[in-house]
Design an enzyme around this catalytic site. Structure first.
Site, PDB file in Angstrom:
ATOM      1  N   LYS A 177      38.572  27.699  46.500  1.00 37.06           N
ATOM      2  CA  LYS A 177      38.386  28.027  45.103  1.00 37.06           C
ATOM      3  C   LYS A 177      39.121  27.460  43.970  1.00 37.06           C
ATOM      4  O   LYS A 177      40.522  27.320  44.143  1.00 37.06           O
ATOM      5  CB  LYS A 177      38.798  29.677  44.913  1.00 37.06           C
TER       6      LYS A 177
HETATM    7  O1  G3P Z   1      38.004  37.635  43.108  1.00 40.26           O
HETATM    8  C1  G3P Z   1      37.665  37.272  41.591  1.00 40.26           C
HETATM    9  C2  G3P Z   1      37.131  38.591  40.968  1.00 40.26           C
HETATM   10  O2  G3P Z   1      36.306  39.368  41.634  1.00 40.26           O
HETATM   11  C3  G3P Z   1      38.240  39.362  40.152  1.00 40.26           C
HETATM   12  O3  G3P Z   1      37.923  40.618  39.811  1.00 40.26           O
HETATM   13  O4  G3P Z   1      38.070  43.176  38.991  1.00 40.26           O
HETATM   14  O5  G3P Z   1      39.951  40.947  38.880  1.00 40.26           O
HETATM   15  O6  G3P Z   1      38.044  40.895  37.458  1.00 40.26           O
HETATM   16  P1  G3P Z   1      38.643  41.518  38.699  1.00 40.26           P
END
Ligand code: G3P
Length: 215
Positions: A83
């Site tokens: 990533k």
């Molecule tokens: O893995 C990246 C992403 O899915 C993060 O989600 O909820 O922290 O915005 P969030």
């Protein structure tokens, strides 16, 4: 559409896998930090459990360091996807990693132009963060629609991986728009299966089944 789980918690991954529907895993530094364990150790354990793609994020923000970290992460297992954040040095790294045959997931995508650059650099996946766009009053799923249309129109091979999923309706929209993957937190995966009418209907069937003669 493939279903990934967005977590670094091995117990959550095991539970999701028990349903037999798990296609892959995405992690990020926030999720790994929550485990309180070393990055590599967590990823090694996840890769032992899951044969599908497992995204592992670099912590560097300059090209040389990103490349070093990415190559090191790629040695963990063949299913590791590195990533990389959507910044200038990151796009450069994605180009080089793609040339080396290392799979990438370009993260923190918030615009179609960022998505175009990632695809031109040869990203394996692009991760539009739909929940974080919704959080600031934008329309996260509109970005997914733009990316899916753009990649189809120009024959980009990059897969649209819907991230920052906060609710089942994000998953429904991802399906409607033709996204390739949705990565879903454990709590939302649990909500995908439950419906109050299913529970009420099953309770009634089980009750009525008691009235059926045994022989
Ligand atoms: O893995 C990246 C992403 O899915 C993060 O989600 O909820 O922290 O915005 P969030």
């Amino acid at each position: 559409m493939e279903l990934f789980i967005d977590t670094a918690d091995v117990k959550e991954i095991e539970s999701a896998q028990a349903m037999g529907l798990l296609d892959g895993v995405t992690t990020n530094p926030t999720l790994v930090a929550k485990t309180g364990r070393p990055h590599r150790e967590v990823l090694e354990e996840i890769c032992e459990l899951v044969s599908g793609p497992v995204s592992a994020e670099v912590h560097a923000v300059v090209y040389d360091e990103m490349m070093r970290e990415a190559r090191e992460l790629a040695t963990i297992a063949p299913n590791i996807v590195v990533k990389i954040p959507l910044i200038e040095e990151g796009i450069r790294a994605v180009r080089s990693l793609s040339d080396e045959g290392i799979k990438t997931n370009v993260t923190l995508c918030f615009s179609p132009l960022q998505g175009m650059l990632a695809a031109k650099a040869g990203a394996t996946y692009i991760s539009p963060f739909v929940g974080r766009l919704d959080d600031i009053g934008h329309d996260g799923m509109a970005l997914v629609e733009q990316l899916v249309d753009m990649y189809e129109r120009y024959d980009f091979e990059t897969k649209v991986l819907v991230a920052s999923v906060r609710s089942p309706s994000h998953v429904v929209e991802a399906l409607r728009l033709g996204a390739d993957v949705a990565t879903i937190p454990f709590g939302v995966i649990a909500k995908l299966i439950h419906h109050p009418l299913t529970d009420a209907g099953l309770a009634r069937f089980l009750e009525d089944a008691k009235a059926i003669p045994k022989t």
